[in-house]
Write a protein that holds these residues in place. Structure first.
Motif, PDB file in Angstrom:
ATOM      1  N   UNK A  79       0.835  -1.210   0.000  1.00 40.44           N
ATOM      2  CA  UNK A  79       0.000   0.000   0.000  1.00 40.44           C
ATOM      3  C   UNK A  79       0.865   1.253   0.000  1.00 40.44           C
ATOM      4  N   UNK A  80       1.874   1.291   0.872  1.00 42.56           N
ATOM      5  CA  UNK A  80       2.699   2.495   0.977  1.00 42.56           C
ATOM      6  C   UNK A  80       3.585   2.675  -0.248  1.00 42.56           C
ATOM      7  N   UNK A  81       3.968   1.561  -0.903  1.00 45.30           N
ATOM      8  CA  UNK A  81       4.799   1.696  -2.102  1.00 45.30           C
ATOM      9  C   UNK A  81       4.022   2.328  -3.257  1.00 45.30           C
ATOM     10  N   UNK A  82       2.696   2.342  -3.150  1.00 45.30           N
ATOM     11  CA  UNK A  82       1.925   3.092  -4.156  1.00 45.30           C
ATOM     12  C   UNK A  82       1.511   4.454  -3.594  1.00 45.30           C
ATOM     13  N   UNK A  83       1.928   4.742  -2.394  1.00 44.88           N
ATOM     14  CA  UNK A  83       1.564   6.011  -1.741  1.00 44.88           C
ATOM     15  C   UNK A  83       2.801   6.781  -1.321  1.00 44.88           C
ATOM     16  N   UNK A  84       2.950   7.011  -0.007  1.00 47.89           N
ATOM     17  CA  UNK A  84       4.040   7.847   0.485  1.00 47.89           C
ATOM     18  C   UNK A  84       5.413   7.280   0.155  1.00 47.89           C
ATOM     19  N   UNK A  85       5.529   5.963   0.055  1.00 43.87           N
ATOM     20  CA  UNK A  85       6.833   5.335  -0.223  1.00 43.87           C
ATOM     21  C   UNK A  85       7.042   5.048  -1.701  1.00 43.87           C
ATOM     22  N   UNK A  86       6.244   5.674  -2.563  1.00 43.01           N
ATOM     23  CA  UNK A  86       6.381   5.432  -4.003  1.00 43.01           C
ATOM     24  C   UNK A  86       7.820   5.620  -4.506  1.00 43.01           C
ATOM     25  N   UNK A  87       8.545   6.661  -4.027  1.00 43.42           N
ATOM     26  CA  UNK A  87       9.939   6.823  -4.506  1.00 43.42           C
ATOM     27  C   UNK A  87      10.837   5.644  -4.174  1.00 43.42           C
ATOM     28  N   UNK A  88      10.368   4.724  -3.316  1.00 44.85           N
ATOM     29  CA  UNK A  88      11.213   3.609  -2.912  1.00 44.85           C
ATOM     30  C   UNK A  88      10.959   2.340  -3.723  1.00 44.85           C
ATOM     31  N   UNK A  89      10.079   2.420  -4.733  1.00 40.54           N
ATOM     32  CA  UNK A  89       9.744   1.203  -5.499  1.00 40.54           C
ATOM     33  C   UNK A  89      10.987   0.550  -6.085  1.00 40.54           C
ATOM     34  N   UNK A  90      11.862   1.382  -6.674  1.00 40.58           N
ATOM     35  CA  UNK A  90      13.063   0.816  -7.310  1.00 40.58           C
ATOM     36  C   UNK A  90      13.984   0.221  -6.242  1.00 40.58           C
ATOM     37  N   UNK A  91      14.110   0.937  -5.122  1.00 39.40           N
ATOM     38  CA  UNK A  91      14.941   0.435  -4.015  1.00 39.40           C
ATOM     39  C   UNK A  91      14.485  -0.949  -3.593  1.00 39.40           C
ATOM     40  N   UNK A  92      13.161  -1.129  -3.512  1.00 39.73           N
ATOM     41  CA  UNK A  92      12.629  -2.432  -3.109  1.00 39.73           C
ATOM     42  C   UNK A  92      12.932  -3.503  -4.147  1.00 39.73           C
ATOM     43  N   UNK A  93      12.695  -3.156  -5.430  1.00 35.78           N
ATOM     44  CA  UNK A  93      12.933  -4.168  -6.487  1.00 35.78           C
ATOM     45  C   UNK A  93      14.373  -4.630  -6.447  1.00 35.78           C
TER      46      UNK A  93
ATOM     47  N   UNK B 258      -8.992   7.801   6.946  1.00 35.16           N
ATOM     48  CA  UNK B 258      -7.769   7.878   6.157  1.00 35.16           C
ATOM     49  C   UNK B 258      -7.693   9.252   5.508  1.00 35.16           C
ATOM     50  N   UNK B 259      -6.819  10.116   6.040  1.00 34.08           N
ATOM     51  CA  UNK B 259      -6.764  11.483   5.508  1.00 34.08           C
ATOM     52  C   UNK B 259      -6.350  11.526   4.052  1.00 34.08           C
ATOM     53  N   UNK B 260      -5.576  10.529   3.598  1.00 35.22           N
ATOM     54  CA  UNK B 260      -5.132  10.561   2.201  1.00 35.22           C
ATOM     55  C   UNK B 260      -6.303  10.349   1.260  1.00 35.22           C
ATOM     56  N   UNK B 261      -7.424   9.831   1.792  1.00 34.76           N
ATOM     57  CA  UNK B 261      -8.624   9.690   0.957  1.00 34.76           C
ATOM     58  C   UNK B 261      -9.580  10.850   1.190  1.00 34.76           C
ATOM     59  N   UNK B 262      -9.105  11.863   1.910  1.00 31.58           N
ATOM     60  CA  UNK B 262      -9.959  13.018   2.145  1.00 31.58           C
ATOM     61  C   UNK B 262     -11.007  12.776   3.205  1.00 31.58           C
ATOM     62  N   UNK B 263     -10.868  11.664   3.944  1.00 31.56           N
ATOM     63  CA  UNK B 263     -11.881  11.375   4.966  1.00 31.56           C
ATOM     64  C   UNK B 263     -11.640  12.250   6.186  1.00 31.56           C
ATOM     65  N   UNK B 264     -12.711  12.649   6.815  1.00 29.38           N
ATOM     66  CA  UNK B 264     -12.621  13.419   8.057  1.00 29.38           C
ATOM     67  C   UNK B 264     -13.231  12.579   9.170  1.00 29.38           C
ATOM     68  N   UNK B 265     -12.704  12.683  10.391  1.00 30.12           N
ATOM     69  CA  UNK B 265     -13.277  11.874  11.470  1.00 30.12           C
ATOM     70  C   UNK B 265     -14.683  12.356  11.806  1.00 30.12           C
ATOM     71  N   UNK B 266     -15.578  11.405  12.102  1.00 33.52           N
ATOM     72  CA  UNK B 266     -16.894  11.839  12.560  1.00 33.52           C
ATOM     73  C   UNK B 266     -16.795  12.078  14.054  1.00 33.52           C
ATOM     74  N   UNK B 267     -17.559  12.978  14.550  1.00 31.18           N
ATOM     75  CA  UNK B 267     -17.458  13.337  15.965  1.00 31.18           C
ATOM     76  C   UNK B 267     -18.780  13.116  16.654  1.00 31.18           C
TER      77      UNK B 267
END
Lengths: 140, 550
Positions: free
Chosen positions: A28-42, A131-140
């Protein structure tokens, strides 16, 4: 990669990395915040397999667990392989002990193992899984 | 096209800028408060263990973002790298309304009297620019009190014999003690130490129209879900706005401070939230961006009269960058002692801030905030492997039995630990980025190691069956306690601002944040930042009224 992760956090009387979904966290993170690390992982996974074939004649996933552990212990001393291995260990820890909303720690298994209380605050059942990356806000 | 001129433009809505905005606005000055970040609120409390201002592996929760805000870090071997805002060498604090105060742990300390007289007390330290402040604790005392009552501090320091004189107690009682407090308190007494309830900028009871703390485990690095944590975003900044004299503009990034050919500031050029370049003229300019960004801004504001940046005629802008060297110890108790009662940090001693034989200064020691599971992963002792069954066993067996005691060792300022602007790398807006280099003074490391041993001794007395140390490396220190880069002093050749935070060269330019700290005490700096801001604002208001500005 599953094989490596299951040695980094093995299953015992409690769930390990695989049961907790650590690989799902990393994917999940390799397609998100860790995307720059895809090559490092491969490259990193490939290098571990190469080392495995060179020293034990088989790819990492085909080795018995004890040999896998021995190989990883060797890798964590190797100047070239160490940086990726340390990164992978850190990501496993995040995916195992971190918040479930990021794709790991399925059913809060690590927190149950540690005895982290639930519900998280006395008298309050609400727990924020948005999940803030999906624009979700917490319900209160 | 220039915007309507105002009396004051303040750059940075953090601990310092927020206080100045309110003081000036309430005195009738027209104020524009510019903030590069967003205005978050209690609704932004995520309780996300991996994305908060303390653990930012998945990004900074409260700014700045990685994409637009790089820096350059030079290590002790001289290797330089471009670093991300959420990465370890960036030395971030925050970028949002409230600045660090929005998500901090909120320890609320007055520095001690000796902290303002380190040179007189300890003499010259070779290799360090350790000096006395031009002001004393007594000068600041009334403003410490104002910050404690107006922003809101809870705790009980009456059992601390080392603090400076005070006229009033704290406005709020301490939170009821947690189990760590109950374990550590008698142990400290048996050692002849003087433990007391940590003073914190946190409501323990309803105060200022906001509720008391709900004792959760997500404090340091997180927004407060119930708004009990006190910062400038929920106290002085709303008051500033309520006067109708202050306008807050968020997501505005200042490019440079504009000066005229008579050597006075005329305003600022900034990129607004739509990235359009704007010009805000003002009678006076207040820089409150934090030690790294304030220095960066002064250095980037070059002109014919000021070819090396503002306030920098003698190369003291950006110098003496310091933070705190955190060291301490962990103790493994024989039984489960985890009570999940936040914020966790509750008990402190000031026995080791001064008077340590053969050492300069020292540190306050206190127990730590609650360690979230992923944070605890890296806290295992040196002998335990970092992965595998042994690591998992250790986590499982010790998570609920570990207590951590640590403290902010006061650093010896180093001239070559400094902020410059990079000649090549620029941020999203084309502004040269901060370039950080230098390291800690060897004596700082020495003192911090002794402080770690003191923490360990306390934990042993408390019954720890196993202890291990947390020590510090030699690299640059700044981070959330960053300070020192625009030193306050009477002598313009060895300082940047005078005792009222006025830049020596430019009488309508002020730096009001931790940049002005000569040294940083053995304590979290925020209450001192606020007190200095109150004091400087009082002087600013007097000066403005004298000039007939409002």
């Amino acid at each position: 990669m599953e094989a490596i992760c299951s040695r980094i956090i093995p299953e015992d009387q409690d769930a390990g990395a695989i049961q907790a979904g650590v690989v799902h966290f990393i994917d999940t993170q390799l397609t998100g915040f860790y995307k720059p690390l895809q090559k490092t992982y491969r490259l990193g996974i490939a290098a571990i397999d190469q080392t495995s074939v060179r020293s034990a004649g088989k790819k990492f996933a085909d080795l018995p667990p004890d040999s896998q552990i021995a190989l990883l212990e060797h890798i964590q001393q190797d100047a070239d392989l160490k940086p990726f291995f340390n990164l992978l260990v850190d990501h496993c820890m995040q995916g195992f002990y971190g918040d479930p909303r990021h794709g790991g720690n399925r059913d809060r298994v690590s927190w149950k193992m540690l005895g982290v209380p639930y519900p998280p605050v006395r008298g309050r059942l609400r727990y924020d899984f948005t999940d803030p990356s999906k624009g979700e806000k917490p319900w209160l | 096209m220039a915007l309507k001129r105002v009396n004051a433009v303040i750059i940075g809505a953090g601990a310092g800028g927020g206080v100045v905005a309110k003081e000036l606005a309430e005195a009738g000055l027209s104020v524009v408060l510019l903030e590069r970040g967003k205005w978050y609120s209690a609704f932004d409390c995520r309780k996300d263990d991996l994305r908060n201002q303390r653990t930012c592996v998945l990004g900074n929760a409260f700014g700045p973002d990685d994409d637009r805000n790089p820096r350059v870090a030079v290590d002790l071997q001289g290797h330089e790298r471009v670093v991300r805002a959420s990465g370890p060498e960036y030395n971030n604090n925050a970028a949002c309304v409230g600045g660090g105060t929005f998500s901090y742990g909120a320890m609320a300390w007055r520095y001690m009297e000796k902290d303002f007289r380190m040179r007189t007390t300890y003499g010259h330290i070779p290799g360090s620019t350790l000096a006395d402040w031009p002001i004393t604790y007594d000068d600041l005392e009334p403003y410490y009190e104002k910050a404690e009552w107006e922003i809101g501090v809870s705790g009980d320091v009456s059992a601390d014999p080392f603090h400076g004189p005070r006229r009033k107690p704290l406005p709020m009682p301490p939170l009821p003690s947690n189990r760590e407090y109950q374990i550590l308190h008698p142990a400290a007494k048996r050692l002849g130490l003087h433990p007391f309830d940590l003073p914190m900028l946190r409501n323990s009871v309803p105060y200022n129209g906001r509720p008391g703390c709900m004792r959760c485990r997500w404090c340091v690095g997180f927004a407060c879900e119930v708004d009990a944590k006190c910062g400038t975003h929920n106290t002085v900044i709303p008051k500033a706005l309520a006067t109708k004299n202050c306008e807050l503009r968020t997501e505005c990034v200042v490019k440079e401070i504009v000066t005229n050919d008579r050597g006075r500031a005329t305003g600022v050029a900034y990129f607004d939230a739509d990235n359009r370049l704007q010009q805000q003229d003002a009678d006076l300019v207040v820089v409150s961006c934090g030690a790294i960004e304030s220095a960066r801004l002064l250095l980037n504001s070059k002109s014919k009269l000021f070819p090396n940046g503002l306030g920098n005629r003698h190369d003291w802008v950006g110098r003496n960058l310091q933070g705190h060297t955190y060291t301490g110890a962990f103790g493994l108790m024989p039984t489960d002692i985890y009570d999940d009662l936040g914020p966790g940090a509750s008990i402190a001693i000031c026995d080791y801030n001064h008077g340590n034989p053969g050492l300069t200064g020292g540190a306050m020691l206190c127990n730590e905030f609650i360690r979230l599971p992923y944070q605890f992963v890296a806290m295992v002792p040196a002998g335990v492997p970092r992965w595998g069954k042994a690591h998992k066993d250790f986590m499982r067996n010790t998570y609920r039995r570990a207590i951590a005691v640590q403290g902010p060792t006061q650093e010896m300022p180093v001239f070559d630990s400094h902020v410059q602007v990079d000649p090549i790398v620029r941020d999203f807006w084309g502004i040269p980025v901060a370039r950080l280099s230098g390291g800690k003074h060897p004596h700082t490391i020495e003192v911090s190691a002794v402080m770690a041993r003191k923490a360990e001794a306390w934990l042993k007395e408390a019954g720890a069956e196993q202890t291990w140390l947390k020590l510090s490396g030699p690299g640059l220190s700044a981070g959330q306690h960053q300070a020192g880069t625009c030193r306050m002093g009477d002598d313009p050749t060895t300082s940047v601002v005078n005792r009222y935070c006025q830049v020596h060269d430019i009488d309508n330019l002020f730096v009001i944040d931790a940049s002005v700290h000569v040294n940083n005490g053995g304590f979290n700096p925020v209450l001192t930042i606020m007190a200095i801001a109150y004091r400087a604002s009082e002087h600013l208001v007097k000066q403005s009224k004298g000039a007939g500005l409002s």
